[in-house]
Design an enzyme around this catalytic site. Structure first.
Site, PDB file in Angstrom:
ATOM      1  N   ASP A   1       0.850  -1.200   0.000  1.00 53.13           N
ATOM      2  CA  ASP A   1       0.000   0.000   0.000  1.00 53.13           C
ATOM      3  C   ASP A   1       0.888   1.254   0.000  1.00 53.13           C
ATOM      4  O   ASP A   1       1.814   1.356   0.814  1.00 53.13           O
ATOM      5  CB  ASP A   1      -0.866  -0.056   1.273  1.00 53.13           C
TER       6      ASP A   1
ATOM      7  N   LYS B   1     -13.180  12.550   7.733  1.00 55.62           N
ATOM      8  CA  LYS B   1     -13.212  12.714   6.272  1.00 55.62           C
ATOM      9  C   LYS B   1     -14.064  13.894   5.823  1.00 55.62           C
ATOM     10  O   LYS B   1     -13.730  14.574   4.869  1.00 55.62           O
ATOM     11  CB  LYS B   1     -13.746  11.437   5.622  1.00 55.62           C
TER      12      LYS B   1
ATOM     13  N   ARG C   1      -8.877  -0.141  12.831  1.00 55.26           N
ATOM     14  CA  ARG C   1      -8.202   0.446  13.989  1.00 55.26           C
ATOM     15  C   ARG C   1      -9.221   0.867  15.046  1.00 55.26           C
ATOM     16  O   ARG C   1      -8.963   0.775  16.246  1.00 55.26           O
ATOM     17  CB  ARG C   1      -7.402   1.675  13.558  1.00 55.26           C
TER      18      ARG C   1
ATOM     19  N   ASN D   1     -10.286   0.382  -0.262  1.00 52.44           N
ATOM     20  CA  ASN D   1      -9.266   0.339   0.794  1.00 52.44           C
ATOM     21  C   ASN D   1      -9.835   0.752   2.153  1.00 52.44           C
ATOM     22  O   ASN D   1     -10.387   1.851   2.285  1.00 52.44           O
ATOM     23  CB  ASN D   1      -8.140   1.320   0.460  1.00 52.44           C
TER      24      ASN D   1
HETATM   25  P1  13P Z   1      -9.024   4.724   5.501  1.00 49.74           P
HETATM   26  O1  13P Z   1      -8.177   5.631   6.312  1.00 49.74           O
HETATM   27  O2  13P Z   1     -10.306   5.389   5.106  1.00 49.74           O
HETATM   28  O3  13P Z   1      -9.261   3.419   6.154  1.00 49.74           O
HETATM   29  O4  13P Z   1      -8.249   4.442   4.107  1.00 49.74           O
HETATM   30  C1  13P Z   1      -7.268   3.425   4.038  1.00 49.74           C
HETATM   31  C2  13P Z   1      -6.498   3.471   2.773  1.00 49.74           C
HETATM   32  O5  13P Z   1      -6.810   4.141   1.822  1.00 49.74           O
HETATM   33  C3  13P Z   1      -5.277   2.638   2.719  1.00 49.74           C
HETATM   34  O6  13P Z   1      -4.562   2.825   1.536  1.00 49.74           O
HETATM   35  O1  G3H Z   2      -3.339   4.913   3.544  1.00 47.89           O
HETATM   36  C1  G3H Z   2      -2.654   4.622   4.500  1.00 47.89           C
HETATM   37  C2  G3H Z   2      -2.994   3.458   5.345  1.00 47.89           C
HETATM   38  O2  G3H Z   2      -4.089   3.736   6.171  1.00 47.89           O
HETATM   39  C3  G3H Z   2      -1.784   2.951   6.080  1.00 47.89           C
HETATM   40  O3  G3H Z   2      -1.522   3.695   7.205  1.00 47.89           O
HETATM   41  O4  G3H Z   2       0.886   4.243   6.982  1.00 47.89           O
HETATM   42  O5  G3H Z   2      -0.255   4.343   9.211  1.00 47.89           O
HETATM   43  O6  G3H Z   2       0.208   2.144   8.142  1.00 47.89           O
HETATM   44  P1  G3H Z   2      -0.078   3.602   7.926  1.00 47.89           P
HETATM   45 ZN    ZN Z   3      -4.654   4.848   0.810  1.00 44.87          ZN
END
Ligand code: 13P
Ligand code: G3H
Ligand code: ZN
Length: 329
Positions: free
Chosen positions: A93, A192, A272, A266
């Site tokens: 990711d 958001k 969390r 995603n």
């Molecule tokens: P959220 O913060 O809305 O869960 O999005 C997660 C995300 O886009 C990870 O790439």
């Molecule tokens: O888009 C980001 C994801 O929510 C991952 O978050 O970088 O804190 O692991 P993180």
């Molecule tokens: Zn993301």
């Protein structure tokens, strides 16, 4: 069985979206597999309602460095053995070029995201194209991003820039990427929207039409898709948390987005919130407890239930066997 996101998208396109869930630790991995697979000999704790769904495990750069990245690989490979019926992709990711190459060379990831969305258009194209060439040579697929979400993407602070449909078509042609993350009004995290804003379906429709004119059934990705359920936020706040004015995407918009070509959704923040509520309540109600497994035993089934619920909203629930059959052909 680990497959590419592309193989999952071919089955899902226009019908439902695949849940892409970020994971960081053992308890999340166990809850994730239980929620997607349901009751098996080694999974007797699972709910009867578990969903039989294909899914995507997302690993962020932060997750890779939380402990040694090898722990995540070890736990996921073990989960694959414990849940032999599972079908899922392992996806990086928000990767940088360097981390993408590390994942491509690792032999573990089936899909990477190169996020150069903060760069000017031509630079974004140039970086994505390089990653695509390295990934495709090894049978690994690539997600790229065009436009900018609000909020924070790992260490890049974004100001909202919705994806331009015409640019999206040019971008996928020039880069050869396999899927495209688009900015259509969402942002990362638990805050958001300040009012009644939501997804820009008008922009999404135009993006779908523009990309499909050059590559039919081209999969789109929606980041920042947590719904930040009020009930979880309330539970957190009632147990000593301080999440004021948290809000997310309406879960009932996942399926309409899927119908418009969004094939990967995603979700990280919601998981969390589940973790936070369970652990806050546990230590509030049992101040004398200090066995770490005690809240973990509550968290894992709660996480599985959360995955089941999400898969139902995404429409991926119940599609596992159909995907297995298609992959055998
Ligand atoms: P959220 O913060 O809305 O869960 O999005 C997660 C995300 O886009 C990870 O790439
Ligand atoms: O888009 C980001 C994801 O929510 C991952 O978050 O970088 O804190 O692991 P993180
Ligand atoms: Zn993301």
């Amino acid at each position: 069985m680990i497959v590419t996101t592309k193989e999952l998208f071919q089955q899902a396109y226009g019908k439902y979206a695949i849940g892409a869930y970020n994971i960081n630790n053992l308890e999340q991995i166990v809850g994730l597999f239980r929620g997607n697979l349901g009751k098996t000999a080694s999974n007797e704790e699972a709910s009867d309602a578990a969903t039989s769904a294909p899914f995507i495990i997302q690993i962020s750069r932060g997750a890779r460095t939380y402990t040694d990245k090898a722990f995540l690989e070890g736990m996921i490979r073990t989960a694959e053995q414990v849940f032999p019926d599972s079908i899922f992709a392992v996806h990086l990711d928000h990767g940088t070029e360097e981390v993408c190459y590390d994942c491509i060379d690792s032999g573990f990831y089936s899909s990477v995201m190169i996020d150069a969305s903060h760069e000017p258009f031509d630079k974004n194209v140039e970086i994505v194209k390089k990653v695509v060439d390295r990934a495709h040579a090894k049978g690994i697929v690539v997600e790229a991003e065009l436009g900018q979400l609000g909020g924070v993407e790992e260490d890049v602070v974004g100001s909202v820039k919705l994806t331009d449909p015409a640019q999206a078509a040019e971008f996928i042609e020039r880069t050869g990427c396999d899927s495209l993350a688009v900015a259509i009004g969402t942002s990362h995290g638990a805050f958001k929207f300040s009012g009644t804003q939501g997804l820009h379906f008008d922009v999404l429709e135009k993006i779908q039409a523009a990309v499909n004119a050059v590559k039919p059934n081209f999969p789109l990705v929606m980041h920042g898709s947590s719904s930040v359920p009020k009930e979880w936020v309330e539970r957190i706040n009632n147990a000593g948390g301080a999440l004021k004015n948290a809000s997310g995407v309406d879960e009932n918009q996942y399926f309409p987005a899927a119908k418009l070509g969004v094939t990967k959704i995603n979700i990280d923040t919601d998981g969390r919130l589940v973790w936070c509520a369970i652990h806050r309540e546990f230590f509030r109600d049992k101040p004398a407890e200090f066995d770490l497994r005690a809240p973990g035993k509550i968290f894992m089934p709660a996480y599985a239930e959360y995955i089941i619920h999400k898969n139902q909203k995404l429409g991926s629930a119940g599609h596992l066997e159909e995907v297995r059959k298609a992959l055998k052909k």
